[in-house]
Design a protein around this motif. Structure first.
Motif, PDB file in Angstrom:
ATOM      1  N   LYS A 153       0.831  -1.210   0.000  1.00 19.72           N
ATOM      2  CA  LYS A 153       0.000   0.000   0.000  1.00 19.72           C
ATOM      3  C   LYS A 153       0.854   1.243   0.000  1.00 19.72           C
ATOM      4  O   LYS A 153       0.497   2.264  -0.592  1.00 19.72           O
ATOM      5  CB  LYS A 153      -0.931  -0.008   1.210  1.00 19.72           C
ATOM      6  CG  LYS A 153      -2.134  -0.880   1.002  1.00 19.72           C
ATOM      7  CD  LYS A 153      -3.231  -0.576   1.995  1.00 19.72           C
ATOM      8  CE  LYS A 153      -4.457  -1.410   1.668  1.00 19.72           C
ATOM      9  NZ  LYS A 153      -5.436  -1.410   2.733  1.00 19.72           N
ATOM     10  N   MET A 154       1.996   1.158   0.680  1.00 21.03           N
ATOM     11  CA  MET A 154       2.900   2.300   0.701  1.00 21.03           C
ATOM     12  C   MET A 154       3.399   2.609  -0.697  1.00 21.03           C
ATOM     13  O   MET A 154       3.468   3.757  -1.105  1.00 21.03           O
ATOM     14  CB  MET A 154       4.086   2.001   1.612  1.00 21.03           C
ATOM     15  CG  MET A 154       3.918   2.517   2.993  1.00 21.03           C
ATOM     16  SD  MET A 154       5.474   2.918   3.747  1.00 21.03           S
ATOM     17  CE  MET A 154       5.973   4.323   2.816  1.00 21.03           C
ATOM     18  N   ALA A 155       3.762   1.543  -1.431  1.00 14.24           N
ATOM     19  CA  ALA A 155       4.257   1.733  -2.794  1.00 14.24           C
ATOM     20  C   ALA A 155       3.163   2.350  -3.659  1.00 14.24           C
ATOM     21  O   ALA A 155       3.407   3.250  -4.464  1.00 14.24           O
ATOM     22  CB  ALA A 155       4.714   0.405  -3.375  1.00 14.24           C
ATOM     23  N   LYS A 156       1.935   1.840  -3.439  1.00 15.63           N
ATOM     24  CA  LYS A 156       0.794   2.388  -4.195  1.00 15.63           C
ATOM     25  C   LYS A 156       0.647   3.875  -3.915  1.00 15.63           C
ATOM     26  O   LYS A 156       0.442   4.687  -4.827  1.00 15.63           O
ATOM     27  CB  LYS A 156      -0.464   1.651  -3.738  1.00 15.63           C
ATOM     28  CG  LYS A 156      -1.525   1.479  -4.769  1.00 15.63           C
ATOM     29  CD  LYS A 156      -2.733   0.845  -4.099  1.00 15.63           C
ATOM     30  CE  LYS A 156      -3.650   0.222  -5.112  1.00 15.63           C
ATOM     31  NZ  LYS A 156      -4.849  -0.330  -4.447  1.00 15.63           N
ATOM     32  N   MET A 157       0.751   4.219  -2.614  1.00 17.90           N
ATOM     33  CA  MET A 157       0.631   5.611  -2.212  1.00 17.90           C
ATOM     34  C   MET A 157       1.694   6.455  -2.885  1.00 17.90           C
ATOM     35  O   MET A 157       1.440   7.562  -3.348  1.00 17.90           O
ATOM     36  CB  MET A 157       0.750   5.682  -0.687  1.00 17.90           C
ATOM     37  CG  MET A 157       0.279   6.954  -0.075  1.00 17.90           C
ATOM     38  SD  MET A 157      -1.479   7.145  -0.249  1.00 17.90           S
ATOM     39  CE  MET A 157      -1.672   8.829   0.220  1.00 17.90           C
ATOM     40  N   GLN A 158       2.910   5.921  -2.912  1.00 19.51           N
ATOM     41  CA  GLN A 158       4.014   6.651  -3.539  1.00 19.51           C
ATOM     42  C   GLN A 158       3.746   6.913  -5.015  1.00 19.51           C
ATOM     43  O   GLN A 158       4.000   8.001  -5.519  1.00 19.51           O
ATOM     44  CB  GLN A 158       5.321   5.867  -3.389  1.00 19.51           C
ATOM     45  CG  GLN A 158       5.856   5.810  -1.984  1.00 19.51           C
ATOM     46  CD  GLN A 158       6.653   7.057  -1.625  1.00 19.51           C
ATOM     47  OE1 GLN A 158       6.432   8.127  -2.191  1.00 19.51           O
ATOM     48  NE2 GLN A 158       7.576   6.925  -0.712  1.00 19.51           N
ATOM     49  N   THR A 159       3.238   5.886  -5.712  1.00 21.05           N
ATOM     50  CA  THR A 159       2.985   6.093  -7.147  1.00 21.05           C
ATOM     51  C   THR A 159       1.904   7.152  -7.339  1.00 21.05           C
ATOM     52  O   THR A 159       2.007   8.004  -8.213  1.00 21.05           O
ATOM     53  CB  THR A 159       2.555   4.795  -7.838  1.00 21.05           C
ATOM     54  OG1 THR A 159       1.463   4.224  -7.114  1.00 21.05           O
ATOM     55  CG2 THR A 159       3.694   3.790  -7.881  1.00 21.05           C
TER      56      THR A 159
END
Lengths: 212, 123
Positions: free
Chosen positions: A103-109
């Protein structure tokens, strides 16, 4: 909106000079002493992979939790709660889904694809908060007791902020239904408030309010 | 921070409350402007909208606190748990409050460790 030089605004202005969070930078924040002798010392624990150019006090042990916090010491030290030694204003940039790397990676994108306008609005959303001394004053006035604990103030500030969010978002929905645009007007807020009351999100008084 | 509205309010009260320009003491005006922008309003919300939202929020906090006090009076003191009980149905708020409390705990621990480290460095 003009910027006054209180510690909170100063923190925002300093942040605005830096770029928004981008793809992960290796490791946490670097060295550099914190200004804890001065009144407005800025201490930060940088534990996520975020931008690197920040004054960081390294003496604090780094934790594995992905938290990035900017702590600004305010000038007034009139707090007498048992938990707090100083009156601290905490800036939270912790991602809500911190324990989930996917989810963090998703947030970053998502964040990396924000337009400037969106980024500015998101920044305002994250950074804005009701001021704790004012809330404390209000709570003391309402309860009649002299001491209000810090956790209570924090919780009520959080609840109130979310309530403002519900009000404004519902007002925007009302505006969309009426096919209006531009700044939100009081009539929209009143309609939004009425709808929230119907949903039961507003505590109802058993006795009607007199002598406002 | 809010010194000017406070003194203006007291001045108008001393002169008599039937003055045409009665200044209301605003508590959260500046922050509310940023907050409303963050939630979807324009960069500069209308001042009457901000005033109305402030009134609504103050009323909301007041009513919520009264209800929490009623619950808290049964066990003696007003506690944070009374507020958490009141918003138990509203999951986003409840989770957010839990998050805030956990973060405050974390900060407290970190600050404690920081003070200990500083003392060690001094010695």
């Amino acid at each position: 909106m003009k910027h006054s030089k209180d510690p909170f605004e100063a923190a925002i202005e300093e942040e605005q000079e830096e770029s928004p969070p981008e793809s992960p930078v290796g490791g946490g924040g670097g060295g550099g002493g914190g200004g804890d002798g001065s009144e407005e010392g800025r201490i930060e624990i940088d534990q996520t992979q975020e931008e690197d150019e920040r004054p960081v006090d390294v003496r604090r042990p780094m934790k594995k939790a992905k938290t990035s916090v900017v702590v600004t010491e305010a000038k007034n030290k009139d707090d007498d709660e048992e938990e707090e030694e100083e009156n601290m204003e905490v800036e939270l940039t912790k991602y809500p889904t911190s324990s989930d790397p996917a989810k963090m990676a998703k947030m970053q994108t998502i964040l990396s694809q924000f337009t400037e306008d969106q980024m500015s609005r998101y920044e305002s959303f994250r950074r804005s908060a009701l001021q704790r001394p004012q809330m404390k004053k209000l709570l003391i006035g309402v309860t009649g007791s002299q001491k209000i604990g810090m956790p209570m103030i924090i919780v009520v500030c959080g609840i109130a902020k979310m309530f403002v969010g519900e009000l404004v978002e519902t007002a925007r929905v009302v505006m969309a239904e009426r096919k209006e645009s531009g700044p939100i007007r009081p009539c929209h807020i009143r309609e939004s408030y009425r709808r929230l009351k119907l949903e039961g999100k507003v505590p109802k008084r058993s006795v009607p309010r007199l002598f406002r | 921070m809010s010194n000017t509205p406070a003194t203006a309010a007291s001045k108008s009260k001393a002169a008599g409350t039937s003055q045409p320009q009665e200044k209301r003491k605003t508590l959260f005006q500046k922050e509310l402007q940023h907050m409303m922008y963050g939630f979807g309003d324009e960069q500069n919300p209308l001042p009457e909208t901000v005033a109305l939202v402030e009134d609504i929020v103050v009323e909301y906090v007041t009513d919520l606190t009264h209800k929490a006090q009623e619950i808290g009076s049964k066990r003696g003191r007003l506690l944070v748990d009374d507020f958490l009980y009141l918003i138990r149905k509203d999951l986003p708020k409840l989770n957010r409050c839990r998050e805030l409390l956990a973060m405050q705990e974390e900060l407290k621990q970190a600050r404690k460790a920081f003070d200990v480290d500083e003392k060690e460095l001094v010695d």
